[in-house]
Design a protein around this motif. Structure first.
Motif, PDB file in Angstrom:
ATOM      1  N   ALA A   1       0.823  -1.211   0.000  1.00 45.55           N
ATOM      2  CA  ALA A   1       0.000   0.000   0.000  1.00 45.55           C
ATOM      3  C   ALA A   1       0.857   1.262   0.000  1.00 45.55           C
ATOM      4  CB  ALA A   1      -0.924   0.003   1.214  1.00 45.55           C
ATOM      5  N   LEU A   2       2.094   1.131   0.442  1.00 43.14           N
ATOM      6  CA  LEU A   2       2.983   2.293   0.514  1.00 43.14           C
ATOM      7  C   LEU A   2       3.696   2.518  -0.818  1.00 43.14           C
ATOM      8  CD1 LEU A   2       4.692   1.554   3.951  1.00 43.14           C
ATOM      9  CD2 LEU A   2       2.962   3.303   3.502  1.00 43.14           C
ATOM     10  N   PRO A   3       3.757   3.777  -1.281  1.00 42.56           N
ATOM     11  CA  PRO A   3       4.568   4.068  -2.474  1.00 42.56           C
ATOM     12  C   PRO A   3       6.033   3.711  -2.194  1.00 42.56           C
ATOM     13  CG  PRO A   3       3.154   5.928  -1.913  1.00 42.56           C
ATOM     14  CD  PRO A   3       3.074   4.950  -0.773  1.00 42.56           C
ATOM     15  N   GLN A   4       6.779   3.401  -3.239  1.00 42.79           N
ATOM     16  CA  GLN A   4       8.154   2.922  -3.091  1.00 42.79           C
ATOM     17  C   GLN A   4       9.028   3.797  -2.189  1.00 42.79           C
ATOM     18  OE1 GLN A   4       9.600   0.020  -3.639  1.00 42.79           O
ATOM     19  NE2 GLN A   4      11.397   0.910  -2.693  1.00 42.79           N
ATOM     20  N   PRO A   5       9.019   5.118  -2.328  1.00 49.71           N
ATOM     21  CA  PRO A   5       9.916   5.908  -1.455  1.00 49.71           C
ATOM     22  C   PRO A   5       9.599   5.712   0.040  1.00 49.71           C
ATOM     23  CG  PRO A   5       9.101   7.268  -3.262  1.00 49.71           C
ATOM     24  CD  PRO A   5       8.348   5.974  -3.318  1.00 49.71           C
ATOM     25  N   GLN A   6       8.305   5.713   0.390  1.00 48.87           N
ATOM     26  CA  GLN A   6       7.922   5.527   1.789  1.00 48.87           C
ATOM     27  C   GLN A   6       8.161   4.089   2.246  1.00 48.87           C
ATOM     28  OE1 GLN A   6       6.035   7.436  -0.332  1.00 48.87           O
ATOM     29  NE2 GLN A   6       6.472   9.388   0.670  1.00 48.87           N
ATOM     30  N   ARG A   7       7.899   3.138   1.370  1.00 49.25           N
ATOM     31  CA  ARG A   7       8.155   1.731   1.708  1.00 49.25           C
ATOM     32  C   ARG A   7       9.636   1.534   1.989  1.00 49.25           C
ATOM     33  NH1 ARG A   7       5.290  -1.139  -2.037  1.00 49.25           N
ATOM     34  NH2 ARG A   7       6.882  -0.811  -3.596  1.00 49.25           N
ATOM     35  N   GLY A   8      10.483   2.133   1.167  1.00 47.07           N
ATOM     36  CA  GLY A   8      11.929   2.038   1.367  1.00 47.07           C
ATOM     37  C   GLY A   8      12.353   2.612   2.705  1.00 47.07           C
ATOM     38  N   ARG A   9      11.794   3.767   3.062  1.00 50.49           N
ATOM     39  CA  ARG A   9      12.127   4.390   4.357  1.00 50.49           C
ATOM     40  C   ARG A   9      11.667   3.495   5.508  1.00 50.49           C
ATOM     41  NH1 ARG A   9      11.162  10.358   5.474  1.00 50.49           N
ATOM     42  NH2 ARG A   9      12.867   9.914   6.908  1.00 50.49           N
TER      43      ARG A   9
ATOM     44  N   CYS B   1       7.188   8.528  11.080  1.00 48.67           N
ATOM     45  CA  CYS B   1       5.937   9.134  10.617  1.00 48.67           C
ATOM     46  C   CYS B   1       5.885  10.630  10.951  1.00 48.67           C
ATOM     47  CB  CYS B   1       4.734   8.417  11.232  1.00 48.67           C
ATOM     48  SG  CYS B   1       4.497   6.758  10.577  1.00 48.67           S
ATOM     49  N   GLU B   2       6.473  11.019  12.058  1.00 48.10           N
ATOM     50  CA  GLU B   2       6.556  12.446  12.401  1.00 48.10           C
ATOM     51  C   GLU B   2       7.464  13.184  11.413  1.00 48.10           C
ATOM     52  OE1 GLU B   2       5.018  14.420  14.720  1.00 48.10           O
ATOM     53  OE2 GLU B   2       3.761  12.671  15.108  1.00 48.10           O
ATOM     54  N   GLU B   3       8.550  12.542  11.011  1.00 52.06           N
ATOM     55  CA  GLU B   3       9.474  13.152  10.038  1.00 52.06           C
ATOM     56  C   GLU B   3       8.867  13.216   8.641  1.00 52.06           C
ATOM     57  OE1 GLU B   3      13.172  11.012   9.839  1.00 52.06           O
ATOM     58  OE2 GLU B   3      13.326  10.955  12.025  1.00 52.06           O
ATOM     59  N   ASP B   4       8.176  12.153   8.255  1.00 53.98           N
ATOM     60  CA  ASP B   4       7.606  12.043   6.906  1.00 53.98           C
ATOM     61  C   ASP B   4       6.091  11.943   7.061  1.00 53.98           C
ATOM     62  OD1 ASP B   4       6.680  11.239   4.392  1.00 53.98           O
ATOM     63  OD2 ASP B   4       8.392   9.911   4.024  1.00 53.98           O
ATOM     64  N   ARG B   5       5.424  13.091   7.058  1.00 55.84           N
ATOM     65  CA  ARG B   5       3.970  13.138   7.284  1.00 55.84           C
ATOM     66  C   ARG B   5       3.200  12.367   6.215  1.00 55.84           C
ATOM     67  NH1 ARG B   5       2.241  15.424  12.190  1.00 55.84           N
ATOM     68  NH2 ARG B   5       3.983  16.657  12.931  1.00 55.84           N
ATOM     69  N   GLN B   6       3.709  12.342   4.995  1.00 57.14           N
ATOM     70  CA  GLN B   6       3.028  11.580   3.942  1.00 57.14           C
ATOM     71  C   GLN B   6       3.054  10.094   4.276  1.00 57.14           C
ATOM     72  OE1 GLN B   6       4.705  11.824  -0.011  1.00 57.14           O
ATOM     73  NE2 GLN B   6       2.886  10.924  -0.954  1.00 57.14           N
ATOM     74  N   LEU B   7       4.198   9.601   4.702  1.00 53.28           N
ATOM     75  CA  LEU B   7       4.296   8.200   5.105  1.00 53.28           C
ATOM     76  C   LEU B   7       3.333   7.933   6.263  1.00 53.28           C
ATOM     77  CD1 LEU B   7       7.410   6.013   5.521  1.00 53.28           C
ATOM     78  CD2 LEU B   7       5.708   6.069   7.304  1.00 53.28           C
ATOM     79  N   GLY B   8       3.303   8.828   7.233  1.00 55.17           N
ATOM     80  CA  GLY B   8       2.416   8.662   8.387  1.00 55.17           C
ATOM     81  C   GLY B   8       0.954   8.575   7.985  1.00 55.17           C
ATOM     82  N   MET B   9       0.529   9.457   7.087  1.00 53.94           N
ATOM     83  CA  MET B   9      -0.868   9.455   6.648  1.00 53.94           C
ATOM     84  C   MET B   9      -1.199   8.176   5.881  1.00 53.94           C
ATOM     85  SD  MET B   9      -3.792  10.802   6.629  1.00 53.94           S
ATOM     86  CE  MET B   9      -3.653  12.494   7.131  1.00 53.94           C
TER      87      MET B   9
END
Length: 151
Positions: free
Chosen positions: A10-18, A110-118
């Motif tokens: 469900a996570l886009p590749q950049p967020q999944r990688g992080r 998730c605090e650092e990357d709000r998009q990943l958190g959402m």
């Protein structure tokens, strides 16, 4: 919703990688109790192989399986909601390999990357909604067969 959401896909590749930079590979033998209801929920897993039973203690001596999880499934969501205690127990039904994530580290990310958190919160919510719907269907089936047997 026809298909269960798989957290990692469900996570886009950049967020999944992080997120995957925080993953630790773990394994559990068959019949291993992964966590018990009421215990501290400070981590979660994404199952890579094998299966896990989510259990609910009904009486002091009787436990029932409320769901079965397999490869790709999220194991554990209580780490995301206060009071951060497991609502169910979980036991390896077969040998299991999984990615384990420390909840505090993931919440920090998730605090650092709000998009990943959402995206993560929405994905977990979708998974919970699917499991609730599946459980509701099973309860309706059980209730229906119980009522037919009583007639």
């Amino acid at each position: 919703m026809t298909k269960a959401t798989k957290l990692l896909t469900a996570l886009p590749q950049p967020q999944r990688g992080r997120l995957m930079t925080l993953a630790r590979e773990v394994s559990f033998p068959e019949d291993f109790p992964i966590f018990e209801a009421g215990g501290r929920a400070d981590r979660f897993w994404v199952i890579r192989s094998g299966s896990v039973s989510l259990t609910q203690q009904v009486t002091a001596h009787h436990r029932v399986t409320v769901a079965s999880l397999a490869a790709g499934d999220l194991l554990g969501w209580s780490w995301l909601f206060p009071p951060y205690e497991w609502d169910f127990g979980a036991e390896a039904f077969s040998p299991v390999r999984a990615y384990e994530f420390d909840a505090a580290a993931v919440l920090g990310l998730c605090e650092e990357d709000r998009q990943l958190g959402m995206i993560l919160v929405r994905s977990v919510a979708e998974i919970l909604a699917h499991r609730l719907e599946t459980t509701r269907g099973k309860l309706m089936e059980q209730y229906g067969s119980h009522r037919r047997g009583a007639l």
